[in-house]
Design an enzyme around this catalytic site. Structure first.
Site, PDB file in Angstrom:
ATOM      1  N   SER A   1       0.846  -1.200   0.000  1.00 54.73           N
ATOM      2  CA  SER A   1       0.000   0.000   0.000  1.00 54.73           C
ATOM      3  C   SER A   1       0.880   1.247   0.000  1.00 54.73           C
ATOM      4  O   SER A   1       1.608   1.512   0.954  1.00 54.73           O
ATOM      5  CB  SER A   1      -0.899   0.015   1.238  1.00 54.73           C
ATOM      6  OG  SER A   1      -1.472   1.301   1.362  1.00 54.73           O
TER       7      SER A   1
ATOM      8  N   ASP B   1      -4.869   3.678  -1.832  1.00 56.83           N
ATOM      9  CA  ASP B   1      -5.946   3.992  -0.893  1.00 56.83           C
ATOM     10  C   ASP B   1      -6.441   5.407  -1.108  1.00 56.83           C
ATOM     11  O   ASP B   1      -5.707   6.364  -0.877  1.00 56.83           O
ATOM     12  CB  ASP B   1      -5.421   3.858   0.542  1.00 56.83           C
ATOM     13  CG  ASP B   1      -5.215   2.412   0.940  1.00 56.83           C
ATOM     14  OD1 ASP B   1      -6.196   1.644   0.831  1.00 56.83           O
ATOM     15  OD2 ASP B   1      -4.094   2.047   1.330  1.00 56.83           O
TER      16      ASP B   1
ATOM     17  N   MET C   1      -9.117   8.346  -0.044  1.00 60.44           N
ATOM     18  CA  MET C   1      -9.941   8.729   1.111  1.00 60.44           C
ATOM     19  C   MET C   1     -10.548  10.105   0.885  1.00 60.44           C
ATOM     20  O   MET C   1      -9.892  10.987   0.310  1.00 60.44           O
ATOM     21  CB  MET C   1      -9.067   8.769   2.362  1.00 60.44           C
ATOM     22  CG  MET C   1      -8.348   7.454   2.634  1.00 60.44           C
ATOM     23  SD  MET C   1      -7.462   7.522   4.189  1.00 60.44           S
ATOM     24  CE  MET C   1      -6.608   5.948   4.143  1.00 60.44           C
TER      25      MET C   1
ATOM     26  N   HIS D   1      -8.481   1.192  -4.036  1.00 62.38           N
ATOM     27  CA  HIS D   1      -9.420   1.005  -2.921  1.00 62.38           C
ATOM     28  C   HIS D   1     -10.067   2.346  -2.605  1.00 62.38           C
ATOM     29  O   HIS D   1      -9.433   3.227  -2.030  1.00 62.38           O
ATOM     30  CB  HIS D   1      -8.617   0.455  -1.717  1.00 62.38           C
ATOM     31  CG  HIS D   1      -9.411   0.286  -0.469  1.00 62.38           C
ATOM     32  ND1 HIS D   1      -8.817   0.064   0.758  1.00 62.38           N
ATOM     33  CD2 HIS D   1     -10.759   0.273  -0.240  1.00 62.38           C
ATOM     34  CE1 HIS D   1      -9.759  -0.060   1.685  1.00 62.38           C
ATOM     35  NE2 HIS D   1     -10.936   0.069   1.110  1.00 62.38           N
TER      36      HIS D   1
ATOM     37  N   MET E   1     -11.788  -5.812   5.400  1.00 62.20           N
ATOM     38  CA  MET E   1     -10.938  -4.894   6.166  1.00 62.20           C
ATOM     39  C   MET E   1     -10.617  -5.510   7.519  1.00 62.20           C
ATOM     40  O   MET E   1     -11.517  -5.941   8.244  1.00 62.20           O
ATOM     41  CB  MET E   1     -11.652  -3.548   6.384  1.00 62.20           C
ATOM     42  CG  MET E   1     -11.776  -2.658   5.142  1.00 62.20           C
ATOM     43  SD  MET E   1     -10.225  -2.282   4.295  1.00 62.20           S
ATOM     44  CE  MET E   1      -9.254  -1.513   5.590  1.00 62.20           C
TER      45      MET E   1
ATOM     46  N   GLY F   1      -8.964   4.136   7.249  1.00 54.96           N
ATOM     47  CA  GLY F   1      -8.698   5.562   7.435  1.00 54.96           C
ATOM     48  C   GLY F   1      -7.228   5.851   7.699  1.00 54.96           C
ATOM     49  O   GLY F   1      -6.728   6.891   7.286  1.00 54.96           O
TER      50      GLY F   1
ATOM     51  N   GLY G   1      -3.110   4.069   8.181  1.00 54.91           N
ATOM     52  CA  GLY G   1      -2.175   2.949   8.202  1.00 54.91           C
ATOM     53  C   GLY G   1      -1.661   2.737   9.618  1.00 54.91           C
ATOM     54  O   GLY G   1      -1.921   3.545  10.518  1.00 54.91           O
TER      55      GLY G   1
ATOM     56  N   GLY H   1       1.047  -2.122   4.140  1.00 56.67           N
ATOM     57  CA  GLY H   1       1.574  -0.762   4.081  1.00 56.67           C
ATOM     58  C   GLY H   1       2.803  -0.645   4.944  1.00 56.67           C
ATOM     59  O   GLY H   1       3.952  -0.735   4.479  1.00 56.67           O
TER      60      GLY H   1
END
Ligand code: DX5
Ligand code: ZN
Length: 218
Positions: free
Chosen positions: A9, A36, A38, A68, A139, A144, A146, A199
């Site tokens: 990640s 990722d 967000m 994602h 998940m 939100g 790492g 990650g």
């Protein structure tokens, strides 16, 4: 069982040198990069956007972009991520929007589609989507951020999705994301997971080649 895939990640990479992080992944012979996204709404954080994927492509990355989307309104951004270079788009089941139509629109663009569920979301919630995806993202932390601790109580959920996969003869990958290192990946592998987002454990590792080899042997 499907062969294990390690998807580092980039969220845990150096955000001032993301293209370099992507190159480190490719140089190890890995094929996937987990991205990722967000929106500060579905999750209480921001990361990057479609322009970041496009820039990574411009810098020559040929990795499989495992995208994602942690967004309340992912359907508004499918075209943008497809144009930017996403190979897979995974959306969450929790927000209210037309999940089936969005998954179909991802596939209509020629991309792979995935469905994700948060720790607090029951596995059954994704049943209507199973025929529309080829990846389920379980998940293993609240999304939100790492660097959080792996939630062992998600292991039965992985086993449940694996059970449906067999019962229904579905060609699905089961991906886990959050707190994944070699030890927690092995626990998930034992329950049927085959795709491992890492990650902190990947970008923090001094010997990334050895780590990648260990994941490949899971
Ligand atoms: C969490 C993201 C993860 C994150 C995992 O919201 O979806 O992909 O980067 O990070 P680690 O491996 O550090 O838990
Ligand atoms: Zn993720």
């Amino acid at each position: 069982m499907k062969h294990p895939i390690l998807a580092p990640s980039l969220l845990a990479g150096d955000h001032g040198a993301l293209a370099l992080g992507a190159s480190q992944v490719a140089d190890l012979g890995l094929k996937w990069l987990h991205l990722d996204l967000m929106d500060g709404h579905f999750v209480p954080n921001l990361s990057f956007g479609p322009q970041t994927l496009a820039a990574l492509r411009r810098h020559g990355s040929k990795l499989f972009f495992d995208t994602h989307l942690m967004l309340s309104e992912p359907h508004r951004f499918i075209d943008a991520f497809a144009k930017a270079g996403a190979d897979r788009i995974t959306i969450h089941i929790e927000p209210a929007y037309d999940h089936a139509a969005t998954l179909r629109s991802i596939r209509a663009l020629g991309l792979k589609a995935g469905i994700a569920l948060n720790p607090g979301t029951p596995a059954e919630s994704i049943l209507p989507c199973l025929s529309l995806v080829d990846l389920v993202l379980v998940m293993t932390v609240q999304p939100g951020f790492g660097g959080q601790a792996f939630r062992e109580d998600m292991l039965p959920k992985i086993a449940q999705v694996d059970c449906w996969r067999h019962e229904r003869a579905l060609d699905l990958r089961i991906e886990v994301d959050g707190g994944i290192d070699l030890a927690t990946a092995a626990l998930c592998r034992a329950k049927g997971a085959d795709t491992f987002v890492a990650g902190t454990s990947f970008f923090g590792a001094t010997d990334k080649a050895a780590l990648a080899a260990s994941f490949a042997a899971l």
